[in-house]
Design an enzyme around this catalytic site. Structure first.
Site, PDB file in Angstrom:
ATOM      1  N   CYS A 132     -21.077  -1.429  15.716  1.00  0.00           N
ATOM      2  CA  CYS A 132     -21.361  -2.273  16.866  1.00  0.00           C
ATOM      3  C   CYS A 132     -20.352  -3.407  16.958  1.00  0.00           C
ATOM      4  CB  CYS A 132     -22.777  -2.831  16.782  1.00  0.00           C
ATOM      5  SG  CYS A 132     -23.113  -3.780  15.294  1.00  0.00           S
ATOM      6  N   CYS A 133     -19.964  -3.715  18.185  1.00  0.00           N
ATOM      7  CA  CYS A 133     -18.935  -4.735  18.385  1.00  0.00           C
ATOM      8  C   CYS A 133     -19.517  -6.127  18.179  1.00  0.00           C
ATOM      9  CB  CYS A 133     -18.357  -4.623  19.786  1.00  0.00           C
ATOM     10  SG  CYS A 133     -17.433  -3.095  20.047  1.00  0.00           S
ATOM     11  N   GLY A 134     -18.708  -7.019  17.627  1.00  0.00           N
ATOM     12  CA  GLY A 134     -19.079  -8.419  17.565  1.00  0.00           C
ATOM     13  C   GLY A 134     -19.774  -8.839  16.288  1.00  0.00           C
TER      14      GLY A 134
END
Length: 261
Positions: free
Chosen positions: A105-107
C-alpha cells in the site's frame, strides 16, 4: 513465462445492466527474504523479476553494496521464500534491522526504514541532461510498455533510460518494488547510474526521491505531481524532478539545469 495476471469472473454493472464477464486481475504475493539464514523482511509484490527486486531491495537497505556481494539466491516460489547467501557488511542481528513486513500500500509501506536511509541515501554529483522531447518521449515509451496497467489499472510502472533508449521497464503493485526491480537490473548489468534517468508512473513522493538517491540516479520523470517534502529532498539530494508529463507538456520542479532549453 513470467506471470503478472490471473483471470476471474466478475459481476459488472454498466448502463443499467448486470453482466458476468472475465476480468484480468494483477497478482499479489508475499515473499520472505532470508539472508544467511536470518529472516530479514517480507515483501508483498508482483511475482516477476524477483532476482532484480531482491537485489535492488537489499542494496537499497544497505545490506549489500554490489551484485557481487550475493553469492547465491534460491527461490522457493511455492512457499514464498527467497534464501540469499551474501557477503554481508552489516550484521543483520544489529539494532539497525528488525524483522518487518513491508506492504504494497502506498504511503505507509516504508515509514519504518528511515534508519537505513542515513547510510544509503547519497547526494547526486553527476546526471545526464535531457531535452524536452526526451522527457516527453521517455514517458511515452514507459506508457507503451505498461500493458499490465492498461489491463488491470492496479500496478505501478517504472523504466530506465540511457541516451533516450529504454533499457528496461518493470511493473509491480508496489511503487517501491518497481523501483527496486530497476535498481537490481542496474546492479546486475553493471550500469553507471550517473548515465541514467528514470520514468515513473506514480506521484513523486519523498520516499521515491530517496529511492532514486539510493540508486545514484539524478533525473526522475513522472506523469504525476510531487509533494512539497519530495521537492525539498530533491533539492538537498541534487535530483532533477519533472512532473505532470502529459499532453505535450511538463513541469520542472528541481534542478532545471539538467533539462536543455
Amino acid at each position: 513465462m513470467e506471470k503478472h495476471l490471473t483471470d476471474r469472473i466478475v459481476l459488472s454493472y454498466r448502463e443499467g445492466e448486470w453482466v458476468e464477464k472475465n476480468d484480468q486481475i494483477a497478482l499479489e504475493k508475499p515473499f520472505t527474504i532470508r539472508v544467511n539464514r536470518t529472516e530479514f523482511a517480507t515483501l508483498v509484490c508482483t511475482p516477476d523479476h524477483l532476482e532484480d527486486m531482491v537485489t535492488g531491495f537489499l542494496a537499497s537497505e544497505g545490506v549489500i553494496r554490489s551484485y557481487a556481494d550475493i553469492e547465491e539466491m534460491l527461490f522457493n516460489e511455492g512457499q514464498g521464500i527467497v534464501n540469499v547467501k551474501a557477503n554481508v557488511q552489516i550484521p543483520l542481528t544489529s539494532e539497525t534491522y528488525t524483522k518487518r513486513v513491508i506492504g504494497s500500500c502506498c504511503g505507509k509501506s516504508r515509514h519504518f526504514y528511515l534508519q537505513s536511509d542515513s547510510r544509503t541515501a547519497r547526494t547526486i554529483t553527476k546526471a545526464p541532461q535531457l531535452t524536452a522531447q526526451e522527457c516527453l518521449g521517455n514517458m511515452m515509451a514507459l506508457q507503451s510498455q505498461s500493458t499490465t496497467f492498461k489491463t488491470t489499472g492496479g500496478v505501478h510502472n517504472a523504466a530506465i533510460f540511457l541516451n533516450g533508449e529504454l533499457l528496461a521497464s518493470r511493473t509491480d503493485i508496489g511503487r517501491h518494488n518497481a523501483l527496486d526491480k530497476l535498481y537490481g537490473y542496474v546492479l546486475r548489468q553493471h550500469l553507471k547510474p550517473s548515465d541514467l534517468s528514470v520514468a515513473f508512473s506514480g506521484r513523486i513522493s519523498s520516499e521515491v526521491v530517496i529511492k532514486l538517491s539510493k540508486m545514484g540516479i539524478g533525473v526522475l520523470l513522472s506523469k504525476s505531481a510531487p509533494t512539497e517534502l519530495a521537492i525539498q529532498l530533491a533539492e538537498d539530494l541534487n535530483i532533477t524532478t519533472v512532473g505532470f508529463i502529459r499532453n505535450g507538456g511538463f513541469n520542472v520542479y528541481t534542478k532545471p539545469e539538467r533539462i536543455k532549453r
